[in-house]
Each structure stands twice: as C-alpha cells, then as structure tokens.
Design a protein around this motif. Sequence first.
Motif, mmCIF file in Angstrom:
data_model
loop_
_atom_site.group_PDB
_atom_site.id
_atom_site.type_symbol
_atom_site.label_atom_id
_atom_site.label_comp_id
_atom_site.label_asym_id
_atom_site.label_seq_id
_atom_site.Cartn_x
_atom_site.Cartn_y
_atom_site.Cartn_z
ATOM 1 N N SER A 1 0.847 -1.188 0.000
ATOM 2 C CA SER A 1 0.000 0.000 0.000
ATOM 3 C C SER A 1 0.886 1.243 0.000
ATOM 4 O O SER A 1 0.690 2.185 -0.775
ATOM 5 N N ARG A 2 1.885 1.239 0.873
ATOM 6 C CA ARG A 2 2.833 2.360 0.952
ATOM 7 C C ARG A 2 3.498 2.577 -0.417
ATOM 8 O O ARG A 2 3.553 3.694 -0.921
ATOM 9 N N ASP A 3 3.963 1.497 -1.014
ATOM 10 C CA ASP A 3 4.682 1.635 -2.283
ATOM 11 C C ASP A 3 3.762 2.070 -3.428
ATOM 12 O O ASP A 3 4.213 2.700 -4.377
ATOM 13 N N ARG A 4 2.479 1.753 -3.322
ATOM 14 C CA ARG A 4 1.535 2.218 -4.360
ATOM 15 C C ARG A 4 1.312 3.730 -4.250
ATOM 16 O O ARG A 4 1.064 4.392 -5.235
ATOM 17 N N ILE A 5 1.373 4.224 -3.019
ATOM 18 C CA ILE A 5 1.064 5.641 -2.799
ATOM 19 C C ILE A 5 2.278 6.542 -2.977
ATOM 20 O O ILE A 5 2.154 7.681 -3.417
ATOM 21 N N LEU A 6 3.485 6.012 -2.655
ATOM 22 C CA LEU A 6 4.703 6.851 -2.687
ATOM 23 C C LEU A 6 4.884 7.693 -3.953
ATOM 24 O O LEU A 6 5.300 8.845 -3.856
ATOM 25 N N PRO A 7 4.580 7.179 -5.140
ATOM 26 C CA PRO A 7 4.771 8.007 -6.353
ATOM 27 C C PRO A 7 4.008 9.344 -6.308
ATOM 28 O O PRO A 7 4.397 10.278 -7.024
ATOM 29 N N VAL A 8 2.969 9.427 -5.506
ATOM 30 C CA VAL A 8 2.228 10.693 -5.375
ATOM 31 C C VAL A 8 3.163 11.827 -4.952
ATOM 32 O O VAL A 8 2.953 12.992 -5.317
ATOM 33 N N PHE A 9 4.198 11.483 -4.207
ATOM 34 C CA PHE A 9 5.084 12.525 -3.663
ATOM 35 C C PHE A 9 6.207 12.896 -4.617
ATOM 36 O O PHE A 9 7.051 13.711 -4.305
ATOM 37 N N GLU A 10 6.260 12.259 -5.787
ATOM 38 C CA GLU A 10 7.389 12.519 -6.693
ATOM 39 C C GLU A 10 7.080 13.617 -7.697
ATOM 40 O O GLU A 10 5.941 13.958 -7.909
#
Length: 197
Positions: A188-197
């Motif tokens: 779940s964390r890894d799916r969301i992380l790209p939002v911050f890039e």
Amino acid sequence: MALKIPPGSRITVDTLAREFGVSQTPIREALGRLEGEGLVIKTHLMGYSAAPQLTRGQFSELYELRLLLEPDAARRLVANLDGSNLAELTEAAGVMAGRSNKTDERARYSEFARQDAIFHDLILKEAGNQLVRDILAHQHVHFHIFRLLFHSRVTEEALAEHEAIITAFEHRDADAAERAMRVHIERSRDRILPVFE
Ligand SMILES: [Zn+2]
C-alpha cells in the motif's frame, strides 16, 4: 474529501453560511465535526482551513506506525477467531463482494476506501487492544490516503492482499497472518509513494 476546497485553503463561515442560505450555527457545527475527523483544521485567530495533504515525511511516519501495530494485531487476532468474527472479517475484506459493479473509477475508489477502513478497523477491534485501535482510528489513515489518491485508481491489488490475510485467518496461521498484513501495508505504501514525486 473531493478536494473541491483545496487542501490548506481557508474556509470562511460567512461565505459558507451565505452559500447554503443558513445561519452560522449549523456551519460551525459541521466544521466542528469535520475538525474531529481531521479534515478541517482550526487555528487560533485564523479560523478554519481545509486540512493540508500529508507531507512525505508524515506519510512515512504514518506507515511506520501502521507497520508496528497492524501486523501484530493480525497475529494476535488469530487466537480470538471464531466462526462469527471470521465471517464478519471475510465480508469486510471485500473479497467476496468482489470487484465492484460501479463503473465510475472515482466512485469505485471511494467505495473501496470506505471498505478498507472498515476491514482494518475490524481487525484491530477483534485483536482486542482498544488502545491500539483508538490510536490508529485517530490518525484517520483512510481519509488521508483517499485524498492523496483521489485522482487515481488502486483496488484490485489490495483486494488480492486482503484475500491473503483472510486465507491466513482461515488456516488459523498467526505467522502467515502477520506476514500477509505486513506485505499488504508495505505494498500500500509503495503504491502511494509516487504521489510525492
Ligand atoms: Zn487494506
């Protein structure tokens, strides 16, 4: 939730009262409730504003907290399993109800976010530590995630991960339950992380 009021922007009671054609009292009550849910922030002298989006740092902290608490809760829950809570958990996992019939992506995502919140809270409840449950409830994890991902998708993968958690419960396998929950939160964390890039 739908970001129509941009995160961090001011909300004025006057404007809302005029817009809805009501007095200030119900507007203040509504804002008070939203504040309790973490969606509105009240600042001394400044008034109300829409809660800002999580920063990357806050997001990482939130997921570290989840990883400390939720896999352990899944493990401890196994000892408390019986026919009735297992059925309840299976239903809450959303796996059986399955792929929603809603065609609108956003509606589907909204439905999933609500369901996911219920599933995770139920695991904490049945694991039996009310303090842990309260701590996570207070973080409004799913509201924040929903707002971060509002313009996006995500559901099918998470459902498969929920299925793995339920399978571990069905086998009364505490190690597997802990592992499956850890994998689910990490992904779940890894799916969301790209939002911050
Ligand atoms: Zn989940």
